[in-house]
Motif scaffolding. Structure first.
Motif, mmCIF file in Angstrom:
data_model
loop_
_atom_site.group_PDB
_atom_site.id
_atom_site.type_symbol
_atom_site.label_atom_id
_atom_site.label_comp_id
_atom_site.label_asym_id
_atom_site.label_seq_id
_atom_site.Cartn_x
_atom_site.Cartn_y
_atom_site.Cartn_z
ATOM 1 N N LEU A 15 0.799 -1.225 0.000
ATOM 2 C CA LEU A 15 0.000 0.000 0.000
ATOM 3 C C LEU A 15 0.836 1.280 0.000
ATOM 4 O O LEU A 15 0.656 2.174 -0.825
ATOM 5 C CB LEU A 15 -0.932 -0.042 1.228
ATOM 6 N N PHE A 16 1.780 1.368 0.968
ATOM 7 C CA PHE A 16 2.492 2.629 1.123
ATOM 8 C C PHE A 16 3.580 2.818 0.063
ATOM 9 O O PHE A 16 4.011 3.935 -0.204
ATOM 10 C CB PHE A 16 3.027 2.770 2.551
ATOM 11 N N ALA A 17 3.998 1.704 -0.573
ATOM 12 C CA ALA A 17 4.940 1.831 -1.690
ATOM 13 C C ALA A 17 4.201 2.469 -2.871
ATOM 14 O O ALA A 17 4.745 3.330 -3.575
ATOM 15 C CB ALA A 17 5.478 0.455 -2.076
ATOM 16 N N GLY A 37 -0.167 10.188 4.913
ATOM 17 C CA GLY A 37 -0.411 8.788 4.593
ATOM 18 C C GLY A 37 0.264 7.849 5.565
ATOM 19 O O GLY A 37 -0.311 7.450 6.585
ATOM 20 N N ILE A 38 1.508 7.501 5.296
ATOM 21 C CA ILE A 38 2.189 6.496 6.129
ATOM 22 C C ILE A 38 2.472 7.031 7.541
ATOM 23 O O ILE A 38 2.667 8.233 7.730
ATOM 24 C CB ILE A 38 3.511 6.033 5.444
ATOM 25 N N GLY A 39 2.488 6.138 8.503
ATOM 26 C CA GLY A 39 2.778 6.506 9.886
ATOM 27 C C GLY A 39 4.275 6.483 10.133
ATOM 28 O O GLY A 39 4.783 5.556 10.769
ATOM 29 N N ASP A 40 4.957 7.488 9.597
ATOM 30 C CA ASP A 40 6.415 7.533 9.693
ATOM 31 C C ASP A 40 6.799 8.824 10.415
ATOM 32 O O ASP A 40 6.775 9.904 9.815
ATOM 33 C CB ASP A 40 6.990 7.508 8.260
ATOM 34 N N SER A 126 -7.356 -3.607 9.208
ATOM 35 C CA SER A 126 -6.103 -3.759 9.951
ATOM 36 C C SER A 126 -4.905 -3.598 9.023
ATOM 37 O O SER A 126 -5.059 -3.457 7.804
ATOM 38 C CB SER A 126 -6.057 -5.116 10.659
ATOM 39 N N TYR A 127 -3.731 -3.684 9.616
ATOM 40 C CA TYR A 127 -2.432 -3.568 8.920
ATOM 41 C C TYR A 127 -2.404 -4.598 7.780
ATOM 42 O O TYR A 127 -2.586 -5.802 8.029
ATOM 43 C CB TYR A 127 -1.369 -3.872 9.971
ATOM 44 N N PRO A 128 -2.195 -4.170 6.532
ATOM 45 C CA PRO A 128 -2.318 -5.097 5.384
ATOM 46 C C PRO A 128 -1.381 -6.312 5.441
ATOM 47 O O PRO A 128 -1.656 -7.333 4.820
ATOM 48 C CB PRO A 128 -1.967 -4.210 4.178
ATOM 49 N N GLY A 176 -5.062 0.686 17.987
ATOM 50 C CA GLY A 176 -5.302 0.120 16.666
ATOM 51 C C GLY A 176 -4.771 0.943 15.507
ATOM 52 O O GLY A 176 -4.861 2.173 15.492
ATOM 53 N N ASN A 177 -4.236 0.236 14.559
ATOM 54 C CA ASN A 177 -3.901 0.813 13.256
ATOM 55 C C ASN A 177 -4.791 0.105 12.243
ATOM 56 O O ASN A 177 -4.679 -1.104 12.084
ATOM 57 C CB ASN A 177 -2.424 0.565 12.927
ATOM 58 N N PRO A 178 -5.703 0.774 11.555
ATOM 59 C CA PRO A 178 -5.834 2.219 11.406
ATOM 60 C C PRO A 178 -6.847 2.874 12.357
ATOM 61 O O PRO A 178 -6.988 4.083 12.324
ATOM 62 C CB PRO A 178 -6.388 2.327 9.988
ATOM 63 N N ALA A 207 2.506 -2.148 18.243
ATOM 64 C CA ALA A 207 3.466 -1.156 17.725
ATOM 65 C C ALA A 207 3.258 0.242 18.322
ATOM 66 O O ALA A 207 4.197 1.028 18.410
ATOM 67 C CB ALA A 207 3.369 -1.093 16.203
ATOM 68 N N TYR A 208 2.018 0.550 18.725
ATOM 69 C CA TYR A 208 1.729 1.916 19.218
ATOM 70 C C TYR A 208 1.537 1.941 20.737
ATOM 71 O O TYR A 208 0.905 2.845 21.262
ATOM 72 C CB TYR A 208 0.484 2.479 18.486
ATOM 73 N N ASN A 209 2.081 0.920 21.436
ATOM 74 C CA ASN A 209 1.798 0.766 22.875
ATOM 75 C C ASN A 209 2.148 1.998 23.705
ATOM 76 O O ASN A 209 1.490 2.264 24.710
ATOM 77 C CB ASN A 209 2.523 -0.476 23.451
ATOM 78 N N PHE A 364 -11.490 7.220 6.325
ATOM 79 C CA PHE A 364 -10.142 7.517 5.842
ATOM 80 C C PHE A 364 -9.234 7.690 7.049
ATOM 81 O O PHE A 364 -9.703 7.948 8.162
ATOM 82 C CB PHE A 364 -10.131 8.760 4.931
ATOM 83 N N ARG A 365 -7.922 7.490 6.831
ATOM 84 C CA ARG A 365 -6.963 7.595 7.928
ATOM 85 C C ARG A 365 -6.032 8.769 7.693
ATOM 86 O O ARG A 365 -5.536 8.965 6.577
ATOM 87 C CB ARG A 365 -6.134 6.305 8.037
ATOM 88 N N VAL A 366 -5.811 9.537 8.765
ATOM 89 C CA VAL A 366 -4.860 10.661 8.714
ATOM 90 C C VAL A 366 -3.723 10.319 9.664
ATOM 91 O O VAL A 366 -3.958 9.976 10.824
ATOM 92 C CB VAL A 366 -5.544 11.961 9.215
HETATM 93 C C1 MLT Z 1 1.410 2.512 8.704
HETATM 94 O O1 MLT Z 1 1.423 3.686 8.331
HETATM 95 O O2 MLT Z 1 0.374 1.841 8.771
HETATM 96 C C2 MLT Z 1 2.740 1.851 9.023
HETATM 97 O O3 MLT Z 1 3.648 2.782 9.481
HETATM 98 C C3 MLT Z 1 3.224 1.234 7.747
HETATM 99 C C4 MLT Z 1 4.326 0.249 7.899
HETATM 100 O O4 MLT Z 1 4.638 -0.202 8.995
HETATM 101 O O5 MLT Z 1 4.873 -0.142 6.839
#
Ligand code: MLT
Length: 391
Positions: A15-17, A37-40, A126-128, A176-178, A207-209, A364-366
């Motif tokens: 997705l994020f690529a 978009g991405i959670g970076d 959820s996370y793909p 939760g993501n997203p 991951a977001y604990n 949608f996710r922000v």
């Molecule tokens: C996200 O935005 O859902 C994650 O950061 C993406 C990932 O871990 O590749």
């Protein structure tokens, strides 16, 4: 001639690529893209962690192959962290495994636990990676629909019996993501008792604990009684310490699950670079004030974005965890239509909810990984340039 397995041919690019490709193309045409978009995280890794990496890079012995299960000091630091944060005792030798980021561990856990045709219970949305890795292992995904009216928690009792008997793994993910949903320990207690009754291992992705707000502390699934008999928990330094590019994470909990993953991993990869593991150990064990500082910044951004969305008619309750906002798309639009219009007409990237599974349709996710001024600008652009009418 197509040099590709059918299985890979059947999955979309990550997705994020794909989002990145669109972003690069827009930047090439001179558009000032705002990427929500991405959670970076945009904030830098704290200096004391970077300095520790530099110091460890001075020791030639650290350049050799790392330990297959992770450096002793890293595994011990994860165990100490669990004892300090959750009062959970872990044996660093058998109950902790180092990962090259939790995405890698999640991707490899699935073929370590399932055979072709087995079912994996996956929250939707959820996370793909949960779904794609299941497909690549020739497994079958069963969507546990997450509904807003149930606080985005799966209804375990609605899973059909014939699915349960074929299920070899269940994913959970809080914060939760997203969805940004958070739970209390009771949720994990219910999940552990359900999993034990049906003999289905749980993989909790945490991951977001540590990205939490307003005094909320996210529980670990390992705090639930008997969890170690059936569950593992994935953790990552990516979001807590702004270390996404470093690729360092861990999995803790049930030692048989960890052993199976370690066997698979030792045949597939050789672990993370030792200086990175030692710097990560330092991150977990040193002053944690950077974590609350980052969370304060995310909270300010979250409040700004929620107010901005409200000003264009999109109402969202403030989440207690993760740095995502999960918002309903305006009436009359699909998730894809809305995200595409926002991108094409305003240069703002948001992620359509259905990219996380069909259960995400209508949302949608922000991601709050840009400074507050850019969030204000994103809202201004949506107000001024978006041709579709909201509300
Ligand atoms: C996200 O935005 O859902 C994650 O950061 C993406 C990932 O871990 O590749």
């Amino acid at each position: 001639m197509v040099f590709q397995s059918d299985r890979v041919g059947q999955i979309p690019p990550y997705l994020f690529a794909e989002i990145n490709k669109k972003k690069e193309a827009m930047i090439q045409t001179g558009i000032d893209v705002i990427d929500l978009g991405i959670g970076d995280p945009d904030l830098p890794t704290p200096n004391h962690i970077v300095e520790k990496l530099i110091a460890e890079m001075q020791h030639p012995l650290n350049f050799k192959y790392p330990s297959f299960i992770g450096h002793e000091e890293f595994r011990k630091s994860v165990a100490d962290y669990y004892e300090r944060e959750y009062k959970v005792k872990l044996d660093p030798k058998t109950e902790v495994l180092a990962l090259i980021g939790s995405k890698e561990g999640i991707g490899h856990l699935i073929p370590a636990l399932i055979d072709p045709g087995d079912v994996v219970l996956i929250p939707d949305p959820s996370y793909p990676v949960y779904r794609m890795a299941t497909h690549l292992a020739s497994g079958e995904s069963y969507s546990m629909l997450l509904k807003e009216e149930n606080n985005f928690e799966p209804e375990f009792d609605s899973i059909p019996k014939d699915i349960l008997t074929r299920s070899k793994l269940m994913f959970l993910n809080y914060p939760g993501n997203p969805t940004a949903a958070t739970v209390d320990l009771k949720h994990f207690e219910r999940a552990v008792s359900f999993a034990k009754e049906n003999q289905i291992p749980i993989a909790h992705d945490s991951a977001y604990n540590m990205v939490t707000f307003d005094g909320y502390k996210a529980p670990s699934i390992l705090q639930a009684e008997g969890a170690k008999e059936i569950a593992v928990e994935f953790g990552s330094l990516s979001k807590t310490y702004n270390m996404t590019g470093w690729r360092i994470g861990y999995v803790v909990g049930n030692k048989d699950i960890i052993k199976s993953l370690a066997v698979l991993k030792s045949n597939m990869d050789t672990g993370q670079f030792t200086p990175i593991q030692l710097a990560a150990a330092h991150a977990l064990n040193s002053d944690q004030s950077c974590v609350s500082k980052h969370n304060q910044i995310y909270k300010e951004r979250m409040e700004a974005m929620i107010a901005g969305l409200a000003s264009i008619g999109i109402k969202v309750d403030p989440p207690k965890g993760s740095f995502f906002i999960w918002a309903p798309v305006p009436e009359g639009f699909t998730s894809t239509e809305f995200a595409t219009s926002v991108l094409e007409q305003t240069g703002v990237i948001i992620t359509p909810g259905n990219a996380f599974g069909s259960g995400g349709e209508g949302y949608f996710r922000v991601s709050l990984s840009v400074p507050t001024e850019r969030l204000y600008e994103a809202i201004d652009r949506i107000k001024q340039k978006l041709k579709i009418k909201i509300s």
